[in-house]
Write an enzyme that holds these catalytic residues in place. Structure first.
Site, PDB file in Angstrom:
ATOM      1  N   HIS A 160      -4.695  13.971  -4.264  1.00 50.68           N
ATOM      2  CA  HIS A 160      -4.961  13.684  -2.854  1.00 50.68           C
ATOM      3  C   HIS A 160      -5.272  15.006  -2.156  1.00 50.68           C
ATOM      4  O   HIS A 160      -4.409  15.598  -1.500  1.00 50.68           O
ATOM      5  CB  HIS A 160      -3.745  13.008  -2.220  1.00 50.68           C
ATOM      6  CG  HIS A 160      -3.997  12.472  -0.849  1.00 50.68           C
ATOM      7  ND1 HIS A 160      -3.402  11.326  -0.377  1.00 50.68           N
ATOM      8  CD2 HIS A 160      -4.759  12.915   0.166  1.00 50.68           C
ATOM      9  CE1 HIS A 160      -3.798  11.093   0.867  1.00 50.68           C
ATOM     10  NE2 HIS A 160      -4.629  12.066   1.221  1.00 50.68           N
ATOM     11  N   GLU A 185      -7.588  10.252  -3.844  1.00 49.93           N
ATOM     12  CA  GLU A 185      -7.198   9.678  -2.561  1.00 49.93           C
ATOM     13  C   GLU A 185      -7.601  10.600  -1.420  1.00 49.93           C
ATOM     14  O   GLU A 185      -7.641  11.820  -1.587  1.00 49.93           O
ATOM     15  CB  GLU A 185      -5.672   9.498  -2.499  1.00 49.93           C
ATOM     16  CG  GLU A 185      -5.100   8.571  -3.546  1.00 49.93           C
ATOM     17  CD  GLU A 185      -3.595   8.442  -3.421  1.00 49.93           C
ATOM     18  OE1 GLU A 185      -3.055   7.458  -3.963  1.00 49.93           O
ATOM     19  OE2 GLU A 185      -2.953   9.311  -2.787  1.00 49.93           O
ATOM     20  N   HIS A 192       3.934   5.218  -2.666  1.00 46.47           N
ATOM     21  CA  HIS A 192       4.647   5.987  -1.639  1.00 46.47           C
ATOM     22  C   HIS A 192       6.150   5.715  -1.743  1.00 46.47           C
ATOM     23  O   HIS A 192       6.629   4.641  -1.391  1.00 46.47           O
ATOM     24  CB  HIS A 192       4.167   5.686  -0.222  1.00 46.47           C
ATOM     25  CG  HIS A 192       4.410   6.851   0.695  1.00 46.47           C
ATOM     26  ND1 HIS A 192       3.471   7.819   0.945  1.00 46.47           N
ATOM     27  CD2 HIS A 192       5.515   7.237   1.374  1.00 46.47           C
ATOM     28  CE1 HIS A 192       3.961   8.729   1.756  1.00 46.47           C
ATOM     29  NE2 HIS A 192       5.205   8.404   2.030  1.00 46.47           N
TER      30      HIS A 192
END
Length: 237
Positions: A43, A70, A190
């Site tokens: 990410h 991401e 997450h």
């Protein structure tokens, strides 16, 4: 079987702290795959505080499983993804200064924007996923964007589960059922961890992939400390 994609941002954070190449991000990615993970997730953020854009390019030739990038589809991010052509791009509405992801897309408000960017990625053969909160309205909106998958934002579940509130899984289960009915693939991520991942998996029908970074790297640190300390003591004695 639900696939495990390991987010290696924390490895990059540790490397960047000393300015060298220890730990070696590319070697870690290759080892993670060798140890059985079915994907690598990164990410990158605009300030490159952990994953650098060059890392994203370098990993392309290393990752032999699924490569998931991401991020917020701003111009630089989008150009990078279109050049690399990873297995999957996961769109996350991060603020520039966000420490970590903290909300999913409003798929109703941003439907036209998401639809445009998703169609561009799909034209280039890149599977798309969008980060969403566990609300039915957002799942319905996601289906209208043309995305291949959604990624359920699981922080609320993880927080409540740690407090003993297993009922916190209910909205996620409901969203998964709706997503299946709308032919959307389901990812999640997450704050998923060894503590909660089994229960989560058992209650999310059709869960295709989880992306786990912070917890997994932290757990690996704890599980590996005894072995490494013992190895040092042997060499010192």
């Amino acid at each position: 079987m639900t696939k495990l994609s390991v987010n290696i941002n924390k490895i990059a954070t540790l490397r960047n702290a000393r300015g060298g190449n220890v730990p070696d991000l590319l070697r870690v990615a290759a080892d993670i795959e060798k140890f059985g993970a079915q994907g690598i997730t990164i990410h990158p953020r605009p300030d490159e505080r952990h994953i650098r854009y060059q890392d994203a390019y370098d990993l392309k030739s290393i990752v032999s499983t699924e490569y998931n990038i991401e991020g917020n589809p701003m111009d630089d991010f989008t150009k990078m993804v279109l050049k690399i052509k990873p297995t999957q791009v996961t769109l996350v509405p991060d603020a520039v200064d966000a420490i970590t992801s903290n909300a999913g897309w409003d798929t109703v408000k941003h439907k036209d924007y998401l639809k445009e960017i998703i169609s561009e990625f799909k034209r280039n053969g890149i599977r798309t996923s969008i980060f969403v909160d566990p609300t039915l309205k957002m799942i319905e909106g996601a289906a209208e964007t043309g995305t291949d998958r959604i990624e359920l934002y699981t922080e609320e579940f993880a927080d409540q589960y740690s407090l003993g509130n297993k009922a916190a899984i209910k909205p996620y289960t409901e969203c998964a059922i709706l997503a299946n009915n709308l032919n959307l693939g389901i990812n999640a991520g997450h704050d998923l961890s060894l503590e909660n991942i089994k229960f989560f998996k058992e209650n999310i029908p059709g869960l295709l992939e989880v992306s786990i970074g912070h917890a997994l790297i932290s757990e690996a640190l704890y599980d590996g400390l005894e072995k490494v300390i013992s190895a040092y003591l042997i060499k010192l004695n």
